[in-house]
Motif scaffolding. Structure first.
Motif, PDB file in Angstrom:
ATOM      1  N   LEU A  43      50.072  11.149 -17.380  1.00 13.37           N
ATOM      2  CA  LEU A  43      48.990  10.862 -16.665  1.00 13.37           C
ATOM      3  C   LEU A  43      49.412  10.544 -14.931  1.00 13.37           C
ATOM      4  CD1 LEU A  43      47.523   7.956 -18.673  1.00 13.37           C
ATOM      5  CD2 LEU A  43      46.479  10.237 -18.132  1.00 13.37           C
ATOM      6  N   LEU A  44      50.642  10.273 -14.998  1.00 14.58           N
ATOM      7  CA  LEU A  44      50.987   9.786 -13.338  1.00 14.58           C
ATOM      8  C   LEU A  44      51.560  11.211 -12.680  1.00 14.58           C
ATOM      9  CD1 LEU A  44      52.682   6.584 -13.928  1.00 14.58           C
ATOM     10  CD2 LEU A  44      50.267   6.916 -13.144  1.00 14.58           C
ATOM     11  N   ASN A  45      52.433  11.812 -13.269  1.00 17.17           N
ATOM     12  CA  ASN A  45      52.972  12.858 -12.568  1.00 17.17           C
ATOM     13  C   ASN A  45      51.998  14.023 -11.873  1.00 17.17           C
ATOM     14  OD1 ASN A  45      56.164  12.570 -12.654  1.00 17.17           O
ATOM     15  ND2 ASN A  45      55.593  12.308 -14.813  1.00 17.17           N
ATOM     16  N   PRO A  46      51.110  14.433 -12.576  1.00 17.13           N
ATOM     17  CA  PRO A  46      50.175  15.441 -11.941  1.00 17.13           C
ATOM     18  C   PRO A  46      49.505  14.719 -10.661  1.00 17.13           C
ATOM     19  CG  PRO A  46      49.800  15.587 -14.331  1.00 17.13           C
ATOM     20  CD  PRO A  46      50.692  14.169 -14.217  1.00 17.13           C
ATOM     21  N   LEU A  47      49.125  13.449 -11.032  1.00 15.68           N
ATOM     22  CA  LEU A  47      48.528  12.530  -9.968  1.00 15.68           C
ATOM     23  C   LEU A  47      49.308  12.599  -8.811  1.00 15.68           C
ATOM     24  CD1 LEU A  47      45.747  11.277  -9.507  1.00 15.68           C
ATOM     25  CD2 LEU A  47      46.993   8.939 -10.166  1.00 15.68           C
ATOM     26  N   MET A  48      50.591  12.499  -9.028  1.00 11.58           N
ATOM     27  CA  MET A  48      51.449  12.387  -7.830  1.00 11.58           C
ATOM     28  C   MET A  48      51.654  13.566  -7.049  1.00 11.58           C
ATOM     29  SD  MET A  48      52.325   9.023  -7.613  1.00 11.58           S
ATOM     30  CE  MET A  48      50.812   8.976  -8.332  1.00 11.58           C
ATOM     31  N   LEU A  49      51.515  14.765  -7.834  1.00 13.25           N
ATOM     32  CA  LEU A  49      51.777  16.125  -7.252  1.00 13.25           C
ATOM     33  C   LEU A  49      50.518  16.225  -6.353  1.00 13.25           C
ATOM     34  CD1 LEU A  49      53.153  18.133 -10.334  1.00 13.25           C
ATOM     35  CD2 LEU A  49      54.341  17.592  -8.199  1.00 13.25           C
ATOM     36  N   LEU A  50      49.302  15.857  -6.878  1.00 12.47           N
ATOM     37  CA  LEU A  50      48.166  16.117  -5.969  1.00 12.47           C
ATOM     38  C   LEU A  50      48.249  15.088  -4.854  1.00 12.47           C
ATOM     39  CD1 LEU A  50      45.417  16.195  -8.746  1.00 12.47           C
ATOM     40  CD2 LEU A  50      46.351  18.173  -7.563  1.00 12.47           C
ATOM     41  N   THR A  51      48.815  13.916  -5.033  1.00 14.04           N
ATOM     42  CA  THR A  51      48.898  12.849  -3.787  1.00 14.04           C
ATOM     43  C   THR A  51      49.887  13.612  -2.899  1.00 14.04           C
ATOM     44  OG1 THR A  51      48.467  11.157  -5.055  1.00 14.04           O
ATOM     45  CG2 THR A  51      49.469  10.664  -3.407  1.00 14.04           C
ATOM     46  N   LEU A  52      50.984  14.380  -3.307  1.00 10.44           N
ATOM     47  CA  LEU A  52      52.079  14.671  -2.403  1.00 10.44           C
ATOM     48  C   LEU A  52      51.361  15.855  -1.437  1.00 10.44           C
ATOM     49  CD1 LEU A  52      55.116  14.147  -1.682  1.00 10.44           C
ATOM     50  CD2 LEU A  52      55.464  15.990  -3.428  1.00 10.44           C
ATOM     51  N   ARG A  53      50.507  16.277  -1.864  1.00 15.54           N
ATOM     52  CA  ARG A  53      49.919  17.602  -1.000  1.00 15.54           C
ATOM     53  C   ARG A  53      49.287  17.032   0.040  1.00 15.54           C
ATOM     54  NH1 ARG A  53      49.461  22.790  -3.043  1.00 15.54           N
ATOM     55  NH2 ARG A  53      47.386  22.767  -1.889  1.00 15.54           N
ATOM     56  N   VAL A  79      49.511  13.981   1.738  1.00 14.83           N
ATOM     57  CA  VAL A  79      50.343  13.370   2.618  1.00 14.83           C
ATOM     58  C   VAL A  79      51.093  14.218   3.596  1.00 14.83           C
ATOM     59  CG1 VAL A  79      52.151  11.537   2.970  1.00 14.83           C
ATOM     60  CG2 VAL A  79      50.638  11.343   0.922  1.00 14.83           C
ATOM     61  N   THR A  80      51.146  13.985   4.810  1.00 16.32           N
ATOM     62  CA  THR A  80      51.726  15.027   5.774  1.00 16.32           C
ATOM     63  C   THR A  80      52.777  14.158   6.540  1.00 16.32           C
ATOM     64  OG1 THR A  80      49.980  14.371   7.622  1.00 16.32           O
ATOM     65  CG2 THR A  80      49.285  16.239   6.333  1.00 16.32           C
ATOM     66  N   SER A  81      52.861  12.945   6.523  1.00 16.10           N
ATOM     67  CA  SER A  81      54.004  12.164   7.131  1.00 16.10           C
ATOM     68  C   SER A  81      55.538  12.494   6.540  1.00 16.10           C
ATOM     69  CB  SER A  81      53.554  10.635   7.247  1.00 16.10           C
ATOM     70  OG  SER A  81      53.513  10.221   5.868  1.00 16.10           O
ATOM     71  N   ILE A  82      55.446  13.000   5.357  1.00 14.80           N
ATOM     72  CA  ILE A  82      56.899  13.403   4.670  1.00 14.80           C
ATOM     73  C   ILE A  82      57.393  14.714   5.163  1.00 14.80           C
ATOM     74  CG2 ILE A  82      57.849  13.552   2.547  1.00 14.80           C
ATOM     75  CD1 ILE A  82      56.011  11.547   1.229  1.00 14.80           C
ATOM     76  N   GLN A  83      58.442  14.739   5.261  1.00 15.76           N
ATOM     77  CA  GLN A  83      58.958  15.929   5.658  1.00 15.76           C
ATOM     78  C   GLN A  83      58.988  17.087   4.817  1.00 15.76           C
ATOM     79  OE1 GLN A  83      60.865  17.126   8.213  1.00 15.76           O
ATOM     80  NE2 GLN A  83      61.565  15.301   9.207  1.00 15.76           N
ATOM     81  N   PRO A  84      58.427  18.308   5.020  1.00 18.25           N
ATOM     82  CA  PRO A  84      58.046  19.254   4.260  1.00 18.25           C
ATOM     83  C   PRO A  84      59.079  19.762   3.170  1.00 18.25           C
ATOM     84  CG  PRO A  84      57.316  20.008   6.373  1.00 18.25           C
ATOM     85  CD  PRO A  84      58.154  18.685   6.595  1.00 18.25           C
ATOM     86  N   THR A  85      60.362  19.472   3.686  1.00 17.56           N
ATOM     87  CA  THR A  85      61.548  20.013   2.847  1.00 17.56           C
ATOM     88  C   THR A  85      61.779  18.790   1.712  1.00 17.56           C
ATOM     89  OG1 THR A  85      62.990  18.735   4.549  1.00 17.56           O
ATOM     90  CG2 THR A  85      62.766  21.218   4.483  1.00 17.56           C
ATOM     91  N   THR A  86      61.599  17.597   2.014  1.00 21.89           N
ATOM     92  CA  THR A  86      61.746  16.534   1.151  1.00 21.89           C
ATOM     93  C   THR A  86      60.565  16.519   0.100  1.00 21.89           C
ATOM     94  OG1 THR A  86      62.419  15.114   2.632  1.00 21.89           O
ATOM     95  CG2 THR A  86      61.637  13.980   0.796  1.00 21.89           C
ATOM     96  N   LYS A  87      59.530  17.033   0.530  1.00 26.06           N
ATOM     97  CA  LYS A  87      58.346  17.145  -0.282  1.00 26.06           C
ATOM     98  C   LYS A  87      58.545  18.241  -1.505  1.00 26.06           C
ATOM     99  CE  LYS A  87      54.017  17.280   1.315  1.00 26.06           C
ATOM    100  NZ  LYS A  87      52.822  17.482   2.195  1.00 26.06           N
ATOM    101  N   ILE A  88      59.229  19.326  -0.942  1.00 28.09           N
ATOM    102  CA  ILE A  88      59.621  20.448  -2.079  1.00 28.09           C
ATOM    103  C   ILE A  88      60.469  19.734  -3.069  1.00 28.09           C
ATOM    104  CG2 ILE A  88      60.846  22.522  -2.178  1.00 28.09           C
ATOM    105  CD1 ILE A  88      59.904  23.284   0.618  1.00 28.09           C
ATOM    106  N   PHE A  89      61.764  18.984  -2.627  1.00 28.03           N
ATOM    107  CA  PHE A  89      62.329  18.385  -3.793  1.00 28.03           C
ATOM    108  C   PHE A  89      61.644  17.265  -4.717  1.00 28.03           C
ATOM    109  CE2 PHE A  89      65.559  19.626  -0.273  1.00 28.03           C
ATOM    110  CZ  PHE A  89      66.018  20.655  -0.970  1.00 28.03           C
ATOM    111  N   MET A  90      60.922  16.549  -3.844  1.00 27.91           N
ATOM    112  CA  MET A  90      60.031  15.752  -4.668  1.00 27.91           C
ATOM    113  C   MET A  90      59.142  16.366  -5.659  1.00 27.91           C
ATOM    114  SD  MET A  90      59.025  12.696  -1.911  1.00 27.91           S
ATOM    115  CE  MET A  90      58.134  11.604  -3.149  1.00 27.91           C
TER     116      MET A  90
END
Length: 327
Positions: free
Chosen positions: A48-58, A60-71
Motif C-alpha cells: 500500500l505505502l511504497n507505490p504511494l511514495m513513488l507517486l509522491t516522489l515524482r 516533489v521538486t525540492s529534493i535533489q534529482p539524484t537523491t530521488k533516483i536512489f530513493m
C-alpha cells in the motif's frame, strides 16, 4: 502416558510423554502465528505505502534529482520484495509448498534477488547522503543525474545476473519432505551460504561506518554554527540541533533490528544442521523482519521529510477531489 518397567527396583514408571509432545507442538505453532502476523502486516503496508511514495516522489521538486533516483530504487526494491512474498507466504499458511517445482526455483531466486537489491539500494542512498554532507559544494559535479542512473542500473543488472546464475542454475531450491510438510528450501551448507553472509556483512558495515561519519560531520557543523552565533551576538550559543543525530540512530537501529537476525541465522545454519521445518521457520521469521524494513523505510525516508509529507497530502487531496467530482 508412557509406562516402562524398571528391572533394578521392580517398579513401574509412568512418563507423561503425551504432555511433552503437545508442548513441543505448541511451540512451532506459536512461532508460525507470530511469523504469519508479522509477514502479512509487512506485506500489506509495503504494497500500500511504497507505490504511494513513488507517486509522491515524482511530485516533489525540492529534493535533489539524484537523491530521488536512489530513493526510488530503494522503494521499488521494497515493493518488488513484498509482491514476491505474496506468493511465498502461501507456503506458510498451507504448511506445504503448493506451487510446483519451477515456482519453487523462481521463488528462491527472487527472494535472494530483491533482498540483495534492498540492501544495496540502501547502501547507495547512504553513499549519496554521505557525499552530499561531506562535500556539499562538489556534490552536484560528483553525483550527476546521469551517473546516478548508471549506478542504479548497474547495481540492478549485476544483482539480477548474479542471483539467476547462483540460485537459478546451480543446486536450485527444491521441495523437501519433513513429516507432513513439503517445503521449498535451498541448501544452506554449500559455499553460497558463506557468500551470502559476506555479501550482507560488507554493505551493512559500510552503512554503519558512513552514518557514523555523517553523525560526526553533522555534530561538528552544529557546534561550529553555535560557536559563531555566540561570538557574533555575545550571547550563549544556540542549542545544537539533534534531529540529524536522531535520524541516524533511527536508521541504523532499524537496520540492526531487521537485518542482523538474518546474519545470525545464516551463521548458525552454516554450522548446525537444523531439521528442515525448524530451519524453514527461522528463515521465515528473519525474512518477515526484512519485509518490515520495507514499510519502516517509508516512515524514515518519506514521512519524516516535511516536503514529502506535504507532497503526500497534496496527492491524496487531488485524488479525493477527483473522486468527489466523479460521484
Amino acid at each position: 502416558m508412557e509406562t516402562t518397567w524398571s528391572s533394578t527396583e521392580g517398579v513401574t514408571v509412568t512418563a507423561n510423554a503425551t504432555g511433552d509432545n503437545i508442548e513441543n507442538e505448541l511451540e512451532p505453532k506459536t512461532l508460525v502465528i507470530l511469523v504469519a502476523v508479522l509477514a502479512v502486516l509487512a506485506i500489506i503496508l509495503c504494497v500500500l505505502l511504497n507505490p504511494l511514495m513513488l507517486l509522491t516522489l515524482r511530485r516533489v521538486t525540492s529534493i535533489q534529482p539524484t537523491t530521488k533516483i536512489f530513493m526510488a530504487s530503494l522503494t521499488l526494491s521494497d515493493l518488488c520484495n513484498s509482491v514476491c512474498w505474496i506468493f511465498a507466504s502461501t507456503e506458510l499458511f498451507a504448511g506445504s509448498w503448493l506451487l510446483g517445482d519451477f515456482l519453487c526455483v523462481v521463488s528462491g531466486v527472487t527472494i535472494y534477488l530483491f533482498n540483495g537489491l534492498v540492501i544495496y539500494s540502501l547502501l547507495l542512498l547512504t553513499v549519496d547522503r554521505y557525499i552530499a554532507i561531506s562535500h556539499p559544494l562538489r556534490y552536484p559535479s560528483i553525483m550527476t543525474v546521469f551517473r546516478s542512473k548508471i549506478i542504479v542500473c548497474s547495481t540492478w543488472a549485476v544483482t539480477i545476473i548474479s542471483c539467476v546464475v547462483m540460485y537459478g542454475t546451480y543446486k536450485t531450491s527444491t521441495i523437501s519432505q519433513d513429516g507432513p510438510h513439503r517445503l521449498c528450501l535451498g541448501d544452506p551448507y554449500d559455499w553460497r551460504g558463506y557468500l551470502v553472509v559476506t555479501i550482507l556483512v560488507v554493505p551493512l558495515a559500510a552503512i554503519f561506518t558512513l552514518y557514523a561519519h555523517i553523525a560526526m560531520i553533522a555534530r561538528n557543523q552544529a557546534r561550529r554554527i553555535a560557536a559563531e552565533n555566540q561570538a557574533g551576538n555575545g550571547q550563549g550559543g544556540q542549542r545544537i540541533n539533534t534531529r540529524s543525530t536522531t535520524t541516524i540512530i533511527i536508521i541504523t537501529g532499524t537496520v540492526i533490528i531487521t537485518w542482523i537476525p538474518t546474519l545470525i541465522r545464516l551463521a548458525i545454519a552454516s554450522h548446525i544442521k537444523w531439521q528442515p521445518y525448524d530451519r524453514y521457520l527461522a528463515y521465515m521469521f528473519t525474512q518477515a523482519l526484512i519485509l518490515s524494513n520495507g514499510w519502516l523505510n517509508v516512515i524514515i525516508y518519506y514521512l519524516r521529510n516535511s516536503d514529502l509529507r506535504q507532497g503526500l497530502r497534496s496527492l491524496l487531496s487531488d485524488w479525493y477531489k477527483n473522486l468527489i467530482q466523479r460521484l
